[in-house]
Scaffold this active site. Structure first.
Site, PDB file in Angstrom:
ATOM      1  N   GLY A  60     -16.693  39.370   8.051  1.00 36.20           N
ATOM      2  CA  GLY A  60     -17.515  38.462   9.149  1.00 36.20           C
ATOM      3  C   GLY A  60     -16.894  37.285   9.453  1.00 36.20           C
ATOM      4  N   THR A  61     -16.377  37.566  11.063  1.00 36.81           N
ATOM      5  CA  THR A  61     -15.601  36.527  11.611  1.00 36.81           C
ATOM      6  C   THR A  61     -16.777  35.825  12.478  1.00 36.81           C
ATOM      7  OG1 THR A  61     -13.873  38.162  11.301  1.00 36.81           O
ATOM      8  CG2 THR A  61     -13.566  36.181  12.796  1.00 36.81           C
ATOM      9  N   LYS A  90     -26.920  22.924  -3.552  1.00 34.22           N
ATOM     10  CA  LYS A  90     -26.684  23.321  -2.086  1.00 34.22           C
ATOM     11  C   LYS A  90     -28.250  23.615  -1.691  1.00 34.22           C
ATOM     12  CE  LYS A  90     -24.739  24.414   1.672  1.00 34.22           C
ATOM     13  NZ  LYS A  90     -24.056  25.541   2.228  1.00 34.22           N
ATOM     14  N   ASN A 115     -33.264  24.255   6.553  1.00 30.16           N
ATOM     15  CA  ASN A 115     -33.399  25.646   6.997  1.00 30.16           C
ATOM     16  C   ASN A 115     -34.759  26.052   7.442  1.00 30.16           C
ATOM     17  OD1 ASN A 115     -30.524  26.974   7.552  1.00 30.16           O
ATOM     18  ND2 ASN A 115     -30.261  26.207   5.480  1.00 30.16           N
ATOM     19  N   GLU A 132     -32.220  34.718   6.705  1.00 35.43           N
ATOM     20  CA  GLU A 132     -31.789  34.826   5.156  1.00 35.43           C
ATOM     21  C   GLU A 132     -32.559  34.185   4.457  1.00 35.43           C
ATOM     22  OE1 GLU A 132     -27.218  34.305   4.800  1.00 35.43           O
ATOM     23  OE2 GLU A 132     -27.755  32.741   6.140  1.00 35.43           O
TER      24      GLU A 132
END
Length: 314
Positions: free
Chosen positions: A9-10, A188, A196, A270
């Site tokens: 996953g770049t 987190k 988000n 997500e």
């Protein structure tokens, strides 16, 4: 010989950290999807607050079967792609290798363990970074960059963690090694859940949310629910931590969260990793999280409508 790294996953995260590791001379192999052709020809370009640089040549692949097995596999996919891990991970992992996931949310490591088995060390890495992929092979690093590292399935700091942390620090990536992965993940979420979620539902930057009295109040109430859920597992997050996170967000450059960017690009969100899994975890210990649940339902509604709009345009 240094350790070899495979980046699965770049994007904004994997591309940025992987490039820094290659820049110091480590062997890095990048798995790409959409911009494979571009990166194969032109490499990766990073614009960063710490200085811009380009890697004209990188080891780029669009199929894991062509990649060598590496000492460390970095997972930097969105969690919406985790159903692909059973195909992606087994060809890349060496005997005695390590998987380091740089993904958001809860319940990530058990999913990886079910794919790679018991004998592979799994580390969780939580990235505190503002970074976006702005065009094929181009990544813009706006702010921050620290990774918190913790081991899955064991408490304390392992030798492997120390070795990987040394590579990252040499590459100029600030690393904090943590004793307890679950506490680190819940901490987190104290930031990820409110910002988000609200950035999508309110169509706002982090700055706009914090600049408004009601926005700030919503963020703070969501944070308190995350803290309550963590406490249900015996994990204590102090009041000062909430206040610090709020202050940090006020000081942050106006930033569109990764979820907001995914929403704007009509991509899957997500939601399960960042909202669904923590809600289910809270239910297991009998901690009510009504505001997080409301936000989860709003996001599911907006995502379905957003994705159907994008399909109808095709």
């Amino acid at each position: 010989m240094g350790r070899s790294y495979a980046v699965v996953g770049t994007g904004a995260i994997g591309g940025f950290y992987g490039s820094l590791l290659q820049k110091i001379g480590l062997e890095v192999h990048f798995l790409l999807h959409r911009d494979y052709e571009h990166v194969k020809q032109h490499g990766l370009a990073i614009s960063s607050i710490n200085g811009d640089f380009t890697l004209p040549q990188v080891n780029a692949y669009n199929d894991v079967k062509d990649m060598p097995r590496c000492d460390v596999v970095l997972i930097a996919l969105k969690t919406t792609q985790n159903h692909l891990l059973p195909q992606l991970l087994p060809p890349l992992i060496k005997q005695g290798g390590v998987v380091l996931t740089l993904q958001n949310g809860l319940g990530i490591e058990p999913e990886i363990a079910s794919v790679v088995g018991e004998n592979i060390e799994i580390l969780g890495g939580l990235c505190f970074i503002c970074s976006n992929k702005i065009s094929p092979g181009k990544i813009h690093h706006i702010d921050y960059g620290q990774i918190q590292l913790a081991a899955y399935g064991t408490e304390g700091i392992t030798n492997t963690m120390r070795q990987i942390a040394a590579d990252f620090e040499q590459a100029g990536i600030p690393i904090q090694m943590e004793e307890n992965l679950m506490l680190t993940r819940w901490k987190k979420l104290v930031w990820n859940i409110p910002f988000n979620g609200l950035s999508v539902v309110l169509n706002a930057t982090t700055y706009a949310i914090m600049a408004d009295l009601h926005g700030r109040k919503m963020a703070e109430q969501l944070m308190r629910e995350v803290v309550a859920a963590a406490f249900g597992y015996g994990l204590e997050i102090k009041e000062s931590f909430i206040q610090q996170r709020l202050e940090d967000t006020v000081k942050m450059k106006p930033y569109l969260t990764s979820m907001k960017l995914d929403y704007d690009f009509h991509l899957p969100l997500e939601i399960e990793a960042i909202f669904g899994n923590p809600i289910r975890a809270a239910q297991q210990v009998g901690v009510p999280v009504p505001q997080i649940t409301m936000l989860y339902q709003q996001l599911k509604f907006l995502e379905a409508r957003n994705l159907s709009k994008s399909l109808s345009k095709k």
